[in-house]
Motif scaffolding. Structure first.
Motif, PDB file in Angstrom:
ATOM      1  N   PHE A  93       0.874  -1.162   0.000  1.00 25.53           N
ATOM      2  CA  PHE A  93       0.000   0.000   0.000  1.00 25.53           C
ATOM      3  C   PHE A  93       0.913   1.215   0.000  1.00 25.53           C
ATOM      4  CE2 PHE A  93      -2.278   3.122   2.835  1.00 25.53           C
ATOM      5  CZ  PHE A  93      -3.057   3.637   1.824  1.00 25.53           C
ATOM      6  N   VAL A  94       0.774   2.064  -1.008  1.00 23.90           N
ATOM      7  CA  VAL A  94       1.625   3.237  -1.161  1.00 23.90           C
ATOM      8  C   VAL A  94       0.728   4.476  -1.128  1.00 23.90           C
ATOM      9  CG1 VAL A  94       3.289   4.396  -2.667  1.00 23.90           C
ATOM     10  CG2 VAL A  94       3.221   1.906  -2.579  1.00 23.90           C
ATOM     11  N   GLN A  95       1.133   5.471  -0.327  1.00 26.07           N
ATOM     12  CA  GLN A  95       0.354   6.713  -0.281  1.00 26.07           C
ATOM     13  C   GLN A  95       1.275   7.916  -0.154  1.00 26.07           C
ATOM     14  OE1 GLN A  95      -2.291   7.041   3.052  1.00 26.07           O
ATOM     15  NE2 GLN A  95      -0.775   6.345   4.508  1.00 26.07           N
ATOM     16  N   LEU A  96       0.804   9.024  -0.667  1.00 24.54           N
ATOM     17  CA  LEU A  96       1.537  10.277  -0.570  1.00 24.54           C
ATOM     18  C   LEU A  96       1.220  10.911   0.781  1.00 24.54           C
ATOM     19  CD1 LEU A  96       3.399  12.273  -2.065  1.00 24.54           C
ATOM     20  CD2 LEU A  96       1.327  13.444  -2.829  1.00 24.54           C
ATOM     21  N   VAL A  97       2.260  11.160   1.574  1.00 18.29           N
ATOM     22  CA  VAL A  97       2.100  11.761   2.892  1.00 18.29           C
ATOM     23  C   VAL A  97       2.498  13.225   2.785  1.00 18.29           C
ATOM     24  CG1 VAL A  97       2.856  11.706   5.298  1.00 18.29           C
ATOM     25  CG2 VAL A  97       2.585   9.567   4.026  1.00 18.29           C
ATOM     26  N   ASP A  98       1.580  14.099   3.123  1.00 19.00           N
ATOM     27  CA  ASP A  98       1.814  15.540   3.045  1.00 19.00           C
ATOM     28  C   ASP A  98       2.768  15.959   4.155  1.00 19.00           C
ATOM     29  OD1 ASP A  98       1.692  18.209   2.483  1.00 19.00           O
ATOM     30  OD2 ASP A  98      -0.367  18.485   3.173  1.00 19.00           O
ATOM     31  N   ARG A  99       3.805  16.694   3.788  1.00 18.31           N
ATOM     32  CA  ARG A  99       4.788  17.161   4.762  1.00 18.31           C
ATOM     33  C   ARG A  99       4.597  18.643   5.087  1.00 18.31           C
ATOM     34  NH1 ARG A  99       9.228  13.705   6.335  1.00 18.31           N
ATOM     35  NH2 ARG A  99       8.361  11.690   5.851  1.00 18.31           N
ATOM     36  N   GLY A 100       3.430  19.185   4.793  1.00 23.47           N
ATOM     37  CA  GLY A 100       3.151  20.586   5.093  1.00 23.47           C
ATOM     38  C   GLY A 100       3.819  21.531   4.135  1.00 23.47           C
ATOM     39  N   HIS A 101       5.029  21.911   4.431  1.00 18.18           N
ATOM     40  CA  HIS A 101       5.749  22.884   3.613  1.00 18.18           C
ATOM     41  C   HIS A 101       6.381  22.290   2.361  1.00 18.18           C
ATOM     42  CE1 HIS A 101       8.746  21.039   6.201  1.00 18.18           C
ATOM     43  NE2 HIS A 101       9.637  21.372   5.302  1.00 18.18           N
ATOM     44  N   SER A 102       6.560  20.979   2.315  1.00 13.88           N
ATOM     45  CA  SER A 102       7.184  20.362   1.138  1.00 13.88           C
ATOM     46  C   SER A 102       6.133  19.674   0.276  1.00 13.88           C
ATOM     47  CB  SER A 102       8.248  19.352   1.577  1.00 13.88           C
ATOM     48  OG  SER A 102       7.640  18.231   2.184  1.00 13.88           O
ATOM     49  N   ALA A 103       6.566  19.095  -0.798  1.00 11.53           N
ATOM     50  CA  ALA A 103       5.657  18.453  -1.748  1.00 11.53           C
ATOM     51  C   ALA A 103       5.121  17.116  -1.238  1.00 11.53           C
ATOM     52  CB  ALA A 103       6.377  18.242  -3.075  1.00 11.53           C
ATOM     53  N   GLY A 104       5.669  16.586  -0.172  1.00 10.58           N
ATOM     54  CA  GLY A 104       5.229  15.306   0.354  1.00 10.58           C
ATOM     55  C   GLY A 104       6.197  14.197   0.000  1.00 10.58           C
ATOM     56  N   VAL A 105       5.934  13.041   0.553  1.00 17.02           N
ATOM     57  CA  VAL A 105       6.798  11.888   0.322  1.00 17.02           C
ATOM     58  C   VAL A 105       5.914  10.648   0.189  1.00 17.02           C
ATOM     59  CG1 VAL A 105       7.134  11.478   2.799  1.00 17.02           C
ATOM     60  CG2 VAL A 105       8.839  10.671   1.181  1.00 17.02           C
ATOM     61  N   TRP A 106       6.331   9.734  -0.689  1.00 15.44           N
ATOM     62  CA  TRP A 106       5.590   8.483  -0.848  1.00 15.44           C
ATOM     63  C   TRP A 106       5.976   7.541   0.282  1.00 15.44           C
ATOM     64  CZ3 TRP A 106       1.532   7.883  -3.852  1.00 15.44           C
ATOM     65  CH2 TRP A 106       1.365   8.761  -4.913  1.00 15.44           C
ATOM     66  N   HIS A 107       4.981   6.919   0.889  1.00 18.28           N
ATOM     67  CA  HIS A 107       5.157   6.030   2.024  1.00 18.28           C
ATOM     68  C   HIS A 107       4.596   4.664   1.643  1.00 18.28           C
ATOM     69  CE1 HIS A 107       4.029   4.733   6.245  1.00 18.28           C
ATOM     70  NE2 HIS A 107       5.324   4.918   6.288  1.00 18.28           N
ATOM     71  N   SER A 108       5.352   3.610   1.879  1.00 17.66           N
ATOM     72  CA  SER A 108       4.955   2.266   1.477  1.00 17.66           C
ATOM     73  C   SER A 108       4.835   1.342   2.685  1.00 17.66           C
ATOM     74  CB  SER A 108       5.993   1.711   0.501  1.00 17.66           C
ATOM     75  OG  SER A 108       5.687   0.390   0.154  1.00 17.66           O
ATOM     76  N   ARG A 109       3.766   0.545   2.708  1.00 17.30           N
ATOM     77  CA  ARG A 109       3.575  -0.473   3.742  1.00 17.30           C
ATOM     78  C   ARG A 109       3.223  -1.791   3.062  1.00 17.30           C
ATOM     79  NH1 ARG A 109      -0.215   2.848   7.965  1.00 17.30           N
ATOM     80  NH2 ARG A 109       1.456   3.982   8.977  1.00 17.30           N
ATOM     81  N   PRO A 110       3.954  -2.853   3.364  1.00 15.16           N
ATOM     82  CA  PRO A 110       3.648  -4.142   2.739  1.00 15.16           C
ATOM     83  C   PRO A 110       2.314  -4.715   3.230  1.00 15.16           C
ATOM     84  CG  PRO A 110       5.597  -4.308   4.153  1.00 15.16           C
ATOM     85  CD  PRO A 110       5.139  -2.904   4.207  1.00 15.16           C
ATOM     86  N   LEU A 111       1.646  -5.431   2.348  1.00  8.44           N
ATOM     87  CA  LEU A 111       0.380  -6.077   2.674  1.00  8.44           C
ATOM     88  C   LEU A 111       0.485  -7.597   2.647  1.00  8.44           C
ATOM     89  CD1 LEU A 111      -1.905  -3.794   0.496  1.00  8.44           C
ATOM     90  CD2 LEU A 111      -1.788  -3.821   2.993  1.00  8.44           C
ATOM     91  N   LEU A 112       1.056  -8.126   1.565  1.00  5.83           N
ATOM     92  CA  LEU A 112       1.180  -9.584   1.465  1.00  5.83           C
ATOM     93  C   LEU A 112       2.408  -9.969   0.671  1.00  5.83           C
ATOM     94  CD1 LEU A 112       0.182 -11.168  -1.435  1.00  5.83           C
ATOM     95  CD2 LEU A 112      -1.901 -10.007  -0.791  1.00  5.83           C
ATOM     96  N   ARG A 113       2.861 -11.201   0.919  1.00  7.40           N
ATOM     97  CA  ARG A 113       4.019 -11.752   0.199  1.00  7.40           C
ATOM     98  C   ARG A 113       3.698 -13.168  -0.251  1.00  7.40           C
ATOM     99  NH1 ARG A 113       6.811  -9.174   4.685  1.00  7.40           N
ATOM    100  NH2 ARG A 113       7.810  -7.307   3.893  1.00  7.40           N
ATOM    101  N   ILE A 114       4.244 -13.511  -1.418  1.00 10.53           N
ATOM    102  CA  ILE A 114       4.064 -14.840  -1.990  1.00 10.53           C
ATOM    103  C   ILE A 114       5.428 -15.320  -2.464  1.00 10.53           C
ATOM    104  CG2 ILE A 114       2.925 -16.174  -3.811  1.00 10.53           C
ATOM    105  CD1 ILE A 114       0.833 -13.842  -3.911  1.00 10.53           C
ATOM    106  N   LYS A 115       5.753 -16.555  -2.164  1.00  9.16           N
ATOM    107  CA  LYS A 115       7.044 -17.109  -2.600  1.00  9.16           C
ATOM    108  C   LYS A 115       6.840 -18.153  -3.681  1.00  9.16           C
ATOM    109  CE  LYS A 115      11.235 -19.408  -1.318  1.00  9.16           C
ATOM    110  NZ  LYS A 115      12.074 -19.935  -0.270  1.00  9.16           N
ATOM    111  N   THR A 116       7.668 -18.048  -4.727  1.00 13.89           N
ATOM    112  CA  THR A 116       7.721 -19.061  -5.782  1.00 13.89           C
ATOM    113  C   THR A 116       9.178 -19.485  -5.955  1.00 13.89           C
ATOM    114  OG1 THR A 116       8.063 -17.491  -7.587  1.00 13.89           O
ATOM    115  CG2 THR A 116       5.776 -17.984  -6.989  1.00 13.89           C
TER     116      THR A 116
END
Length: 136
Positions: A93-116
């Motif tokens: 899950f990736v979202q843009l986090v507003d940093r107020g005075h700056s343009a923001g930063v993309w923040h990533s959180r894993p949801l699931l993993r699959i191994k092959t």
């Protein structure tokens, strides 16, 4: 072995809607669908399998609601080489986090993993998961 197109075709008629479901329930559905294909990954797991409260580091809690997409929020999928062997398909899950005075930063959180165990299997699994979760 079926082609990826053959495996995806039945999913087009029965697309899964993860909205309002817990992360663990979505992961279970992904695992169930993959079980009914010839792909059979080694495992499918919630990224934060130990339910660690540090979601920024380990991913959303298994009981957390599946994130909804929006203009600055999206679910992404990647394929990478595993640490010791095989390949890992990861959904984040990736979202843009507003940093107020700056343009923001993309923040990533894993949801699931699959191994092959092979690259071609990883990309085939990624295609099915992408279609199932409407990432493509």
């Amino acid at each position: 072995m079926n082609t990826v197109a053959d495996l995806i075709q039945p999913l087009l008629a029965a697309r899964f809607d993860p909205a309002g479901r817990a992360v663990r329930k979505v992961v279970h559905e992904v695992e169930r669908v993959l079980h009914h294909t010839d792909l059979e990954p080694e495992w499918v797991a919630v990224a934060n399998s130990l339910a660690n409260e540090d979601e920024d580091r380990y991913g959303l809690m298994p009981s957390a609601p599946w994130p909804d997409a929006g203009r600055h929020r999206r679910v992404t999928l990647s394929v990478e080489l595993g640490y010791s062997e095989g390949w890992i398909i990861q959904v984040d899950f990736v979202q843009l986090v507003d940093r107020g005075h700056s343009a923001g930063v993309w923040h990533s959180r894993p949801l699931l993993r699959i191994k092959t165990l092979s690259r071609s299997q990883a990309w085939a699994v990624a295609a099915v998961v992408s279609r199932l979760l409407d990432i493509d």
